[in-house]
Enzyme design. Sequence first.
Site, short mmCIF file in Angstrom:
data_model
loop_
_atom_site.label_atom_id
_atom_site.label_comp_id
_atom_site.label_asym_id
_atom_site.label_seq_id
_atom_site.Cartn_x
_atom_site.Cartn_y
_atom_site.Cartn_z
N GLN A 127 -18.97 -13.51 34.59
CA GLN A 127 -20.09 -14.39 34.95
C GLN A 127 -20.77 -13.87 36.22
OE1 GLN A 127 -16.99 -17.18 35.13
NE2 GLN A 127 -17.94 -18.66 33.73
N ARG A 145 -23.23 -28.20 28.57
CA ARG A 145 -23.61 -26.98 29.29
C ARG A 145 -24.98 -26.47 28.81
NH1 ARG A 145 -18.14 -26.30 28.84
NH2 ARG A 145 -18.24 -24.91 27.05
N ARG A 146 -25.29 -26.62 27.53
CA ARG A 146 -26.62 -26.19 27.03
C ARG A 146 -27.71 -27.08 27.62
NH1 ARG A 146 -23.10 -23.26 25.65
NH2 ARG A 146 -23.76 -22.48 27.65
N ASP A 186 -13.63 -15.98 26.24
CA ASP A 186 -14.71 -16.60 27.01
C ASP A 186 -14.29 -16.83 28.47
OD1 ASP A 186 -16.30 -16.75 24.78
OD2 ASP A 186 -16.17 -18.91 24.53
N HIS A 199 -30.75 -14.88 27.38
CA HIS A 199 -32.02 -15.11 26.68
C HIS A 199 -33.20 -14.80 27.59
CE1 HIS A 199 -28.87 -17.98 25.43
NE2 HIS A 199 -29.22 -17.59 24.23
N ARG A 230 -18.77 -8.91 27.92
CA ARG A 230 -19.95 -9.75 27.75
C ARG A 230 -20.35 -10.25 29.14
NH1 ARG A 230 -18.56 -14.84 24.50
NH2 ARG A 230 -18.58 -13.39 22.78
N LYS A 270 -11.35 -19.63 23.92
CA LYS A 270 -11.22 -20.17 25.27
C LYS A 270 -9.74 -20.36 25.54
CE LYS A 270 -15.62 -22.36 26.17
NZ LYS A 270 -16.29 -21.61 25.09
N LYS A 283 -24.76 -15.21 32.81
CA LYS A 283 -25.05 -15.70 34.17
C LYS A 283 -23.96 -16.64 34.65
CE LYS A 283 -30.04 -15.09 33.93
NZ LYS A 283 -31.38 -15.70 33.98
N GLY A 284 -23.45 -17.51 33.75
CA GLY A 284 -22.41 -18.48 34.13
C GLY A 284 -22.91 -19.89 33.95
N ALA A 285 -22.08 -20.75 33.35
CA ALA A 285 -22.56 -22.06 32.91
C ALA A 285 -21.80 -23.24 33.52
CB ALA A 285 -22.46 -22.14 31.38
P1 FAD Z 1 -31.78 -18.47 31.77
O1 FAD Z 1 -32.48 -17.92 32.98
O2 FAD Z 1 -30.95 -19.70 31.94
O3 FAD Z 1 -32.84 -18.74 30.64
C1 FAD Z 1 -33.84 -17.82 30.27
C2 FAD Z 1 -34.63 -18.38 29.11
O4 FAD Z 1 -33.79 -18.48 27.98
C3 FAD Z 1 -35.13 -19.81 29.32
O5 FAD Z 1 -36.36 -19.83 29.97
C4 FAD Z 1 -35.23 -20.30 27.89
O6 FAD Z 1 -36.36 -19.77 27.25
C5 FAD Z 1 -34.03 -19.67 27.26
N1 FAD Z 1 -32.83 -20.55 27.38
C6 FAD Z 1 -31.73 -20.34 28.15
N2 FAD Z 1 -30.81 -21.32 27.97
C7 FAD Z 1 -31.36 -22.16 27.09
C8 FAD Z 1 -30.90 -23.35 26.49
N3 FAD Z 1 -29.71 -23.89 26.75
N4 FAD Z 1 -31.72 -23.98 25.60
C9 FAD Z 1 -32.93 -23.48 25.29
N5 FAD Z 1 -33.42 -22.33 25.82
C10 FAD Z 1 -32.65 -21.68 26.70
N6 FAD Z 1 -21.26 -18.96 30.09
C11 FAD Z 1 -20.03 -19.04 30.64
O7 FAD Z 1 -19.87 -19.55 31.75
N7 FAD Z 1 -18.93 -18.56 29.98
C12 FAD Z 1 -19.04 -17.93 28.77
O8 FAD Z 1 -18.02 -17.49 28.22
C13 FAD Z 1 -20.33 -17.81 28.19
N8 FAD Z 1 -20.49 -17.19 27.00
C14 FAD Z 1 -21.77 -16.97 26.54
C15 FAD Z 1 -21.95 -16.22 25.39
C16 FAD Z 1 -23.23 -15.88 24.98
C17 FAD Z 1 -23.39 -15.05 23.75
C18 FAD Z 1 -24.36 -16.33 25.71
C19 FAD Z 1 -25.76 -15.96 25.31
C20 FAD Z 1 -24.18 -17.12 26.83
C21 FAD Z 1 -22.91 -17.46 27.25
N9 FAD Z 1 -22.70 -18.25 28.38
C22 FAD Z 1 -21.43 -18.36 28.90
C23 FAD Z 1 -23.83 -19.05 28.96
C24 FAD Z 1 -24.52 -18.30 30.09
O9 FAD Z 1 -23.67 -18.24 31.20
C25 FAD Z 1 -25.83 -19.02 30.49
O10 FAD Z 1 -25.54 -20.29 30.97
C26 FAD Z 1 -26.87 -19.12 29.40
O11 FAD Z 1 -26.88 -17.98 28.58
C27 FAD Z 1 -28.28 -19.30 29.99
O12 FAD Z 1 -28.61 -18.19 30.78
P2 FAD Z 1 -29.68 -17.05 30.35
O13 FAD Z 1 -29.16 -15.75 30.83
O14 FAD Z 1 -29.93 -17.13 28.91
O15 FAD Z 1 -30.98 -17.26 31.19
#
Ligand code: FAD
Length: 317
Positions: free
Chosen positions: A174, A299-300, A145, A238, A195, A108, A198-200
């Site tokens: 994102q 964020r998680r 990131d 995911h 990578r 970061k 979606k964005g967090a």
């Molecule tokens: P979602 O629609 O949010 O979730 C789909 C399904 O996945 C959910 O129904 C659940 O089953 C599972 N799930 C998702 N999140 C969780 C959770 N926290 N706990 C338990 N189950 C969950 N974001 C940034 O802004 N900047 C970054 O640099 C960044 N790097 C990332 C790197 C990786 C490898 C990953 C996987 C994510 C990263 N993210 C980052 C986070 C990303 O932006 C999302 O906020 C996060 O991945 C949740 O979105 P999703 O696409 O998994 O789908």
Amino acid sequence: MSLFDATMRPMILAAARNDRIRQTSQRTAMTRRVVERFVPGETQTDVLAATRTSLDAGMSVSIDFLGEDTTDESQATGTVDAYLALVGAMADIPETGLPAGRLEVSLKLTALGQALPRHGAKIAEENARTIAAAAHDAGVLVTVDAEDHASADERLMIVRALRRDFRDVGTVLQAYLRRTEDDCTEFAESGARIRLCKGAYAESPSVAYPTRELIDEAYLRCLRILMKGNGYPMVASHDPVIIDAAQAMADEFERTPDSWEHQMLYGIRTDEQQRLTAAGRRVRVYIPYGGEWYGYLVRRLAEKPANLGFFLRALAS
Ligand code: FAD
């Protein structure tokens, strides 16, 4: 928009920037039980043990030394030192006979000094360059990131500069940001490792799509650009719909299994990580470690209503 997305999510993300809540949480033993689900530990030994488990299961890894919003230069130097020690230890991981590129670190730029009031961008770039050089020598990949929208232009400028010397340096885009389709087009043309997530972070509707539906649609548009392009798409999601769409697009654009990968976070949908690996897909697990886990944890929690329940139950027990 769901009630959780409209009210709880912005409140939880605001807590990520609240120092008082951070300090209280970091002292609370109960919080640690929740942290353990998403962070394997605070030390390099902890993260290397988790890395070993993922490698043995046939997956790749990206390791993140937790930290962000660094407020003084010595803290940024400490982060560089931690990465240099980590990269050195990763170089000693015994060869497993599986493809190159399985080891990666994620950085970061705010942890490397980007937000420092004087010459922050220059300091962060120099620090990132030091880590990228060591990683290059050790055969470890580097991905930068994505953080909040306000830092995006500067981050991408630094990534372009790093890529002039280290072509393999990748970054995160994102899908929730309205600008991201254009960024995907640029980086896909230049053959970058991207990578896509979606964005967090909490962003205003003026710069980001406000609903899950619009974000999901934007993700698929961005993914199509990356899959069609010359780069290496890293599908960080995911979401089952996105995971299926990624394979369908890879087939459509005749991508071989080694020309793109799935990425998921440590502790989330572990069964799915194993299922995809068994099906012959490339899967990379993002493994964070370190004492500065608060912003990451928040964020998680904001991503899934059930996580908040899990957190509250741990606090109550
Ligand atoms: P979602 O629609 O949010 O979730 C789909 C399904 O996945 C959910 O129904 C659940 O089953 C599972 N799930 C998702 N999140 C969780 C959770 N926290 N706990 C338990 N189950 C969950 N974001 C940034 O802004 N900047 C970054 O640099 C960044 N790097 C990332 C790197 C990786 C490898 C990953 C996987 C994510 C990263 N993210 C980052 C986070 C990303 O932006 C999302 O906020 C996060 O991945 C949740 O979105 P999703 O696409 O998994 O789908």
